[in-house]
Design a protein around this motif. Structure first.
Motif, mmCIF file in Angstrom:
data_model
loop_
_atom_site.group_PDB
_atom_site.id
_atom_site.type_symbol
_atom_site.label_atom_id
_atom_site.label_comp_id
_atom_site.label_asym_id
_atom_site.label_seq_id
_atom_site.Cartn_x
_atom_site.Cartn_y
_atom_site.Cartn_z
ATOM 1 N N LEU A 184 19.660 -41.178 -31.611
ATOM 2 C CA LEU A 184 18.620 -40.147 -31.484
ATOM 3 C C LEU A 184 18.212 -39.643 -32.862
ATOM 4 N N ARG A 185 16.976 -39.232 -32.947
ATOM 5 C CA ARG A 185 16.413 -38.641 -34.163
ATOM 6 C C ARG A 185 16.906 -37.193 -34.312
ATOM 7 N N VAL A 186 17.118 -36.774 -35.558
ATOM 8 C CA VAL A 186 17.352 -35.347 -35.796
ATOM 9 C C VAL A 186 15.999 -34.650 -35.662
ATOM 10 N N SER B 205 18.089 -32.380 -27.699
ATOM 11 C CA SER B 205 17.462 -33.567 -27.118
ATOM 12 C C SER B 205 17.279 -33.500 -25.606
ATOM 13 N N ARG B 206 16.030 -33.455 -25.195
ATOM 14 C CA ARG B 206 15.722 -33.559 -23.749
ATOM 15 C C ARG B 206 16.022 -34.966 -23.249
ATOM 16 N N VAL B 207 15.956 -35.947 -24.161
ATOM 17 C CA VAL B 207 16.291 -37.319 -23.766
ATOM 18 C C VAL B 207 17.774 -37.387 -23.393
ATOM 19 N N VAL C 114 2.399 -33.459 -18.127
ATOM 20 C CA VAL C 114 2.445 -32.418 -19.156
ATOM 21 C C VAL C 114 3.624 -32.590 -20.105
ATOM 22 N N ARG C 115 3.336 -32.435 -21.387
ATOM 23 C CA ARG C 115 4.379 -32.346 -22.420
ATOM 24 C C ARG C 115 4.169 -31.033 -23.167
ATOM 25 N N CYS C 116 5.258 -30.319 -23.396
ATOM 26 C CA CYS C 116 5.123 -29.032 -24.087
ATOM 27 C C CYS C 116 6.411 -28.677 -24.816
ATOM 28 N N GLU D 137 14.175 -31.384 -20.456
ATOM 29 C CA GLU D 137 14.291 -32.716 -19.836
ATOM 30 C C GLU D 137 13.132 -33.625 -20.224
ATOM 31 N N HIS D 138 13.380 -34.905 -20.118
ATOM 32 C CA HIS D 138 12.366 -35.939 -20.336
ATOM 33 C C HIS D 138 12.648 -37.002 -19.265
ATOM 34 N N PRO D 139 12.341 -36.674 -18.003
ATOM 35 C CA PRO D 139 12.863 -37.499 -16.906
ATOM 36 C C PRO D 139 12.344 -38.936 -16.868
#
Ligand code: ASP
Ligand code: CP
Length: 326
Positions: free
Chosen positions: A223-225, A164-166, A103-105, A131-133
């Motif tokens: 990272l992207r803005v 950023s979750r990354v 899932v992505r949300c 998060e983006h584990p």
């Protein structure tokens, strides 16, 4: 059978095991070694409530490489567009007999909400600003391919840290493994609260000057803005000059320093073409290959290392974390 929701709280040994499995999968991800059949007969659901290129396609590819089957659901063309909720959607999909839900949300904590609403394992493919584990696993795997170990290495993560979750997941992973993390960007986009992330021997610091932050680094992750998370108002017109990775800036770096970016890139803003495409330093496309390998490792861990009850891999068990303030 477990969920895979966060890097926060993941023990070092477990992280290292997952990264080792990822690295072993790289030849399959490259198409150089034969696929496996470990997911044969299993169907995986990709529920992507937010747009994605790399994560969605690499989960799909990973399932194919493991002999399983996968389908995708996105808001356009589904009843999500009629207002059906995240959890109701996931519950209905589960009743179709899927083995796991990816899932992505946009909601921070949304993956945990889904995990609590279904019995099958749930994998977080990015939840809001939380998060983006799997991205963290692929990033550390890419760094370890380069350096052997990340212990004692210094990684600058530059840009829209706050949204950023990354950055959050990678900082958890790197600090667990003893790397030094410098979080770099304008004060409007670098929350000091990130300095509290340390969950291991690594040191996490925040810095508002890119040129001083690049001194002595081993890797730079741009990272992207995230304009879709209202970050646009927090950047000034001189953003590229202040925080962009330009050829002039990388010319001053030691020859071993590599460049990462999770994608999608905003070329000419946070990263210049000649940096993104630098054949010596850029590992941006290599990250994508490690992404397939990482998602294979996570799918196998979640689906094949079974216990009778679903038990979260991480410590994100508290109902208070359903909606996560980040
Ligand atoms: N693709 C990454 C994410 O979904 C980073 C980004 O979108 O800038 O978090
Ligand atoms: N890195 C990443 O998550 O890319 P996508 O948003 O394209 O999936």
């Amino acid at each position: 059978m477990s969920d895979f929701l966060t890097i926060a709280g993941m023990p070092r040994q477990e992280l290292l095991r997952l990264i080792a499995a990822t690295r072993k999968n790289v030849p399959i991800a490259e198409g150089r070694s034969p696929n496996r059949t470990t997911l044969s007969g299993r169907v995986i659901a990709n529920l992507f409530f937010e747009d994605s290129t790399r994560t969605r396609c690499s989960f799909e590819t990973a399932v194919h490489r493991l002999g399983g089957q996968v389908f995708n659901l996105t808001p356009s063309g589904s009843s999500i567009s009629k207002g059906e909720s995240l959890v109701d959607t996931a519950r209905n999909i589960e009743c179709m007999g899927v083995a796991a839900i990816v899932v992505r949300c946009a909601v921070s904590g949304g993956a945990k909400m889904v995990a609590d609403g279904v019995k099958c394992p749930v994998i977080n493919a990015g939840d809001g600003r939380h998060e983006h584990p799997t991205q963290a696993i692929l990033d550390v795997s890419t760094l370890m391919e380069e350096f052997g170990s990340v212990e004692g290495r210094t990684v600058a993560i530059v840009g829209d840290i706050t949204n950023s979750r990354v950055a959050r997941s990678v900082t958890h992973a790197l600090s667990t493994l003893g790397a030094h993390v410098r979080l770099v960007g304008p004060p409007t986009l670098v929350s000091k609260s990130f300095e509290r992330i340390t969950q291991g021997p690594g040191i996490v610091s925040t810095i508002n000057n890119l040129d001083s932050a690049l001194d002595g680094v081993d890797a730079v992750m741009m990272l992207r803005v995230q304009f879709e998370r209202a970050a646009g108002g927090a950047v000034s017109s001189d953003y590229r000059q202040m925080f962009g990775l330009t050829p002039q800036r990388i010319a001053k770096l030691a020859s071993h320093v590599i460049i990462l970016h999770p994608g999608p890139m905003n070329r000419g803003i946070e990263i210049d073409d000649r940096v993104a495409d630098d054949p010596q330093r850029s590992r941006i496309l290599r990250q994508v290959t490690h992404g397939v390998a990482a998602r294979m490792a996570v799918l196998e861990m979640v689906l094949l290392e079974t216990t009778s009850e679903k038990s979260p891999v991480t410590n994100s068990n508290s109902p208070a974390e359903h909606r996560i303030e980040v």
